[in-house]
Design an enzyme around this catalytic site. Structure first.
Site, short mmCIF file in Angstrom:
data_model
loop_
_atom_site.label_atom_id
_atom_site.label_comp_id
_atom_site.label_asym_id
_atom_site.label_seq_id
_atom_site.Cartn_x
_atom_site.Cartn_y
_atom_site.Cartn_z
N LYS A 135 79.15 3.79 -32.48
CA LYS A 135 78.80 3.22 -31.25
C LYS A 135 78.79 4.24 -30.15
CE LYS A 135 78.12 -1.03 -31.94
NZ LYS A 135 78.60 -1.75 -33.05
N LYS A 218 71.42 0.15 -44.27
CA LYS A 218 71.75 -1.39 -44.62
C LYS A 218 70.84 -1.99 -43.43
CE LYS A 218 75.24 -2.25 -41.05
NZ LYS A 218 75.89 -3.16 -40.66
N LYS A 221 71.07 -5.99 -37.45
CA LYS A 221 70.44 -6.33 -36.13
C LYS A 221 69.96 -5.30 -35.33
CE LYS A 221 73.34 -10.71 -36.14
NZ LYS A 221 74.80 -11.13 -35.64
P1 TYM Z 1 78.51 -8.72 -37.97
O1 TYM Z 1 78.29 -9.55 -36.86
O2 TYM Z 1 77.95 -7.27 -37.67
O3 TYM Z 1 78.14 -9.15 -39.45
C1 TYM Z 1 78.55 -10.49 -39.88
C2 TYM Z 1 78.77 -10.39 -41.20
O4 TYM Z 1 77.57 -9.97 -41.99
C3 TYM Z 1 77.94 -8.64 -43.02
N1 TYM Z 1 76.75 -7.92 -42.83
C4 TYM Z 1 75.96 -7.38 -44.14
N2 TYM Z 1 76.61 -7.47 -45.43
C5 TYM Z 1 75.95 -6.90 -46.37
N3 TYM Z 1 74.82 -6.06 -45.71
C6 TYM Z 1 73.95 -5.93 -44.74
N4 TYM Z 1 73.41 -5.21 -44.43
C7 TYM Z 1 74.97 -6.68 -43.68
N5 TYM Z 1 74.85 -6.71 -42.18
C8 TYM Z 1 75.96 -7.47 -41.65
C9 TYM Z 1 78.92 -8.27 -42.13
O5 TYM Z 1 79.64 -7.23 -43.20
C10 TYM Z 1 80.00 -9.39 -41.72
O6 TYM Z 1 80.43 -9.95 -42.85
N6 TYM Z 1 83.24 -7.38 -36.67
C11 TYM Z 1 82.43 -8.39 -37.68
C12 TYM Z 1 82.44 -9.79 -37.07
C13 TYM Z 1 83.66 -10.30 -36.88
C14 TYM Z 1 84.66 -10.66 -38.21
C15 TYM Z 1 86.10 -11.03 -37.41
C16 TYM Z 1 84.42 -10.78 -39.59
C17 TYM Z 1 84.65 -10.49 -35.87
N7 TYM Z 1 86.06 -10.79 -36.34
C18 TYM Z 1 86.93 -11.43 -38.28
C19 TYM Z 1 85.49 -11.36 -40.28
C20 TYM Z 1 86.86 -11.69 -39.84
C21 TYM Z 1 81.05 -7.99 -37.27
O7 TYM Z 1 80.54 -7.42 -36.52
O8 TYM Z 1 80.03 -8.55 -38.34
#
Ligand code: TYM
Length: 351
Positions: A135, A218, A221
């Protein structure tokens, strides 16, 4: 649409207090920074769907809307973004009768635990987190403290329900390690067993990374390479036909370059085994036509996402239902969160 009126609060509390020790608590969330794409689905949501059906698990799936504040969304967008993730969750099949589905901003116990855990998190370790460094590189004009302490808020999300399993993609594994560290530090400092150790989880074994089709890394978004559950058939076809390929194999059984591996990985997720085998054989004997491979992948994605998209379109219209789901989820999430927070405050000597 009907919202179930069953009361699982008692059951959830008893889980936290240990009467149902064999049941495991599951927590996971998705940031409200856009609609869900195939990476979110296969990395995370697919596991949510299976876990909510399994009586061995008590599931909390939430919309991580406070996490989106690091990029300062406009007030008029904040609510819409939260609703978008909720709608996609429900469209995928998350069932508020089987799992607690809620918005993070409806649970004030989470920021309170975040504050407490911040006292146990060190600047040096937070600065070493890969997502923070990333970031800093990408948005150097806005390196706020919320970005630095992002893993602490995430730990609070997880520890507030005393989770054992956290279904996430591979990119979250380091954050989970930090959640275990903070929980253990708390237990150790206050000589109490408040938090179990939460571990990443994926039904297929280790957490996965769903690739993009631009040949790089990967699907994400913010990487501009997402194939979204809400995309229409034509949009999906266009995105897939643009996938990066090369001139094709010239030696039998040669190693696939990453860009081709990515196409195969997506095909494996959405297609059937016979189709994957057929194209793998064509690759290995050098007869593969990438145009056909892409068409196949596009049609398989369209087929896979069509029923989800149709449900999403229904749920979008039903704002009452969305509201009811959030209200019910907030009540249940707060019941579990306040039980944990009381215990935290008690062992810390607060009041
Ligand atoms: P975020 O919002 O970026 O993504 C949400 C979930 O989707 C998974 N993900 C992926 N998995 C595999 N391949 C990809 N290309 C891919 N893109 C996204 C992420 O690994 C995630 O599981 N910090 C987290 C959100 C969060 C969270 C939590 C998750 C906040 N608090 C507590 C679990 C527990 C995040 O930014 O995910």
């Amino acid at each position: 649409m009907q919202v179930p009126s069953f009361n699982i609060v008692e059951k959830l509390n008893s889980v936290n207090f240990g009467y149902f020790r064999r049941m495991e608590i599951v927590v996971s969330g998705i940031r409200s920074t856009g609609c869900l794409h195939l990476g979110n689905y296969f990395g995370a949501v697919q596991n949510f769907l299976k876990m909510q059906e399994d009586p061995a698990y008590h599931c909390y799936f939430f919309i991580a809307d406070y996490h989106s504040l690091t990029t300062h969304p406009k007030p008029e967008d904040f609510k819409k973004n939260t609703r978008d993730v909720l709608i996609d969750y429900l469209g995928c099949g998350l069932d508020p009768e089987k799992a607690v589905v809620f918005a993070q901003s409806d649970v004030p116990e989470i920021p309170e635990l975040y504050l407490i855990l911040n006292m146990l998190a060190y600047k040096g370790e937070l600065e070493r987190v890969a997502s923070f460094k990333d970031k800093v590189r990408k948005q150097e004009e806005n390196v706020n403290a919320g970005l630095l302490t992002y893993p602490v808020l995430m730990a609070a999300d997880i520890l507030i329900h005393r989770a054992h399993k956290v279904p996430v993609g591979k990119d979250q594994v380091q954050h989970l390690e930090m959640a275990r560290n903070f929980g253990n530090r708390f237990n150790h400092l206050y000589n109490a067993e408040v938090f179990p150790e939460p571990y990443p989880f994926n039904f297929t074994g280790a957490p996965i990374t769903v690739p993009g089709l631009d040949g790089t890394g990967k699907m994400g978004k913010s990487d501009g390479n997402g194939i979204y559950l809400r995309d229409g058939a034509d949009v999906i076809r266009k995105k897939v036909m643009k996938a990066v390929t090369d001139s094709g194999p010239t030696t039998p059984n040669s190693e696939m370059p990453d860009s081709i591996k990515n196409i195969f990985q997506l095909l494996t997720l959405v297609g059937d085994k016979a189709t994957v085998d057929q194209y793998t054989e064509a690759y290995n004997n050098c007869t593969i036509r990438y145009g056909d491979l892409k068409k196949q992948l596009a049609e398989d994605i369209v087929r896979f996402t069509a029923p989800i998209k149709a449900r999403i379109e229904d749920i979008i219209k039903d704002t009452d239902y969305q509201q009811k789901v959030l209200r019910m989820g907030a009540d249940k999430a707060r019941a579990s969160a306040s039980a944990t927070l009381s215990e935290v405050r008690r062992v810390m000597g607060i009041q």
